[in-house]
Design an enzyme around this catalytic site. Sequence first.
Site, mmCIF file in Angstrom:
data_model
loop_
_atom_site.group_PDB
_atom_site.id
_atom_site.type_symbol
_atom_site.label_atom_id
_atom_site.label_comp_id
_atom_site.label_asym_id
_atom_site.label_seq_id
_atom_site.Cartn_x
_atom_site.Cartn_y
_atom_site.Cartn_z
ATOM 1 N N HIS A 153 1.063 -1.143 -0.147
ATOM 2 C CA HIS A 153 0.004 -0.048 0.042
ATOM 3 C C HIS A 153 1.000 1.228 0.060
ATOM 4 C CE1 HIS A 153 -3.879 -1.931 1.114
ATOM 5 N NE2 HIS A 153 -3.142 -2.821 0.912
ATOM 6 N N ASP B 205 -6.262 5.596 2.400
ATOM 7 C CA ASP B 205 -6.237 4.177 2.019
ATOM 8 C C ASP B 205 -7.705 3.707 2.409
ATOM 9 O OD1 ASP B 205 -6.236 1.282 1.881
ATOM 10 O OD2 ASP B 205 -3.900 1.560 2.095
ATOM 11 N N GLN C 190 12.775 -6.129 -6.898
ATOM 12 C CA GLN C 190 11.882 -7.144 -7.817
ATOM 13 C C GLN C 190 11.679 -6.421 -9.257
ATOM 14 O OE1 GLN C 190 8.595 -9.316 -6.163
ATOM 15 N NE2 GLN C 190 7.000 -8.353 -7.368
#
Length: 516
Positions: free
Chosen positions: A36, A141, A387
């Site tokens: 998030h 959020d 990543q």
Amino acid sequence: MGSEEAWHGTQSSRETAAQVQATIHVLIFPFPVQGHITPMLKLAELLSISGMRVTFLSTHDNHRRLLSSACVRARLARRPGLHLRSIPDGLSEDNPRDGSRLLEMIEGLDAATLPLFREILASSGGDGPEGAPPVTCVVADGLILFAVDVAEELGIPIINFRTSSACSFLAYQRIPELCETGIIPFQDGCDLDKLVACVPGMENFLRRRDLPSFCRSNSVDDPYMRFLKGMIRNSTRYRGLVLNTSEFVEFAALTQIRRLVPSTYPIGPLDGLLQTVESLTSAVEGEAGGVPPSKYSTSLWQEDRTCIAWLDASPPSSVVYVSFGSLALLKGEQLLELWHGLVNSGYHFLWVVRPGLVVDGGADGGVPEEVAAGTEERGLLVGWAPQQEVLAHPAVGCFLTHSGWNSTLEGMWAGVPMVCLPYFADQPVNSRFVGEVWRNGADIKDRCDRATVEKAVREVMAGERGPEMRAAAANLSEMVRECVGEGGTSYKNLERLIRDIRAMSLNRNQKVGLHT
Ligand code: UDP
């Protein structure tokens, strides 16, 4: 409008714009986990590049971890209008804050963070000795349920940011109906392959097993269900909805969502959009191009870069990259099955075994000795990888993923086909879309056994469906890049979001954002 005008205004309007901008102060508040923080920090950077003052509110623990990254510090130094501020999360220091602790995180925020959040919004929002202008708009959020209550109470416009996919957002919305019609809780022995009829547009392929993991609860009134129902009820209370997705990838789901929330802004993939805007504005400012993609990391863990040299020494499309994100947990037995499946597939693999990933493994940070020793021949284990750089590496031919939404988007961006083994939350929905809709991979949910893993990896790397999956992955990669390019749909949606935030900030009590 050209890029210079879009981001900097015309020469004549700059002075007035600067005065207006100085009064706009957006506070961005993510749920305190990696998946998030990453997209919401990217949005914070984008809004700050547009000239707004932005406060990014994170918890002490994540704040410290973010700032320990030289790359994050370097980026923040370039954004004088972006301020990081931290508050407690209500958890003890040694709490692992992993996927089994979500309820504790939610309760901690309610108890410790809510009062401070209200105080920040009610006061000037000051975050430095000189103070700051009042917060004029909040982007919170959707998992922080109290944010909308506080913003409403204080009359501050608030926008919802849901960091999951549009398709899972839609599936979540149907949970109350699934409870009312008795489909949830699933009865013992019920057929999980039965189609779910009530999620619009997904009637022909969404099965019970593909629903968000919380639907497998035994009760319609457990704490998770109560939390989800609160989140779903909140969905229509905001001035708009930001999603880290693109019109191309999720057009059908977005069309449905706009019936509920007309002001929906799909602005993903946010990483790519930030790269576009950064390169346009850097060029305008006379700098030598934007920041290279590897510098966009927002990792909370230290990245082990030795894997890049290891990939450099591997042939093209020869490696399976395995990662289960930041929250998933694996039992030692599951880890062994996966490992056997990977070894038996015959391919080399790069596997992220995050500290704490294995809940009942052996020594060496939870990795059974058999796996650690046996991997040396076949692959490499790292604690945390860069990543996106890994996925962009030509040696990577397949991504074995837990189907977290960020990982799914990053795999799409890189054009790498996937094997999906979802862990929880929205991941079962995402993996179904990979297998059945986007067709850029194989979904093996609920089947973490060595034979299935071996078969799926072989299929993606060199099986009959491999070429179809690779072609779909390449097409998705091309299309999402187009969406975030100058004038692409995500780019335009961001411009609209910026315009609407400006208007909301200047007219705090007037509803705006009527574009659909
Ligand atoms: N990630 C990373 N290095 C790793 C593993 C994961 O940088 O070794 C990042 C990944 O790129 C992604 C995020 O962690 O941006 C995980 O988010 P996602 O939504 O995929 O899953 P979650 O962690 O929320 O389950």
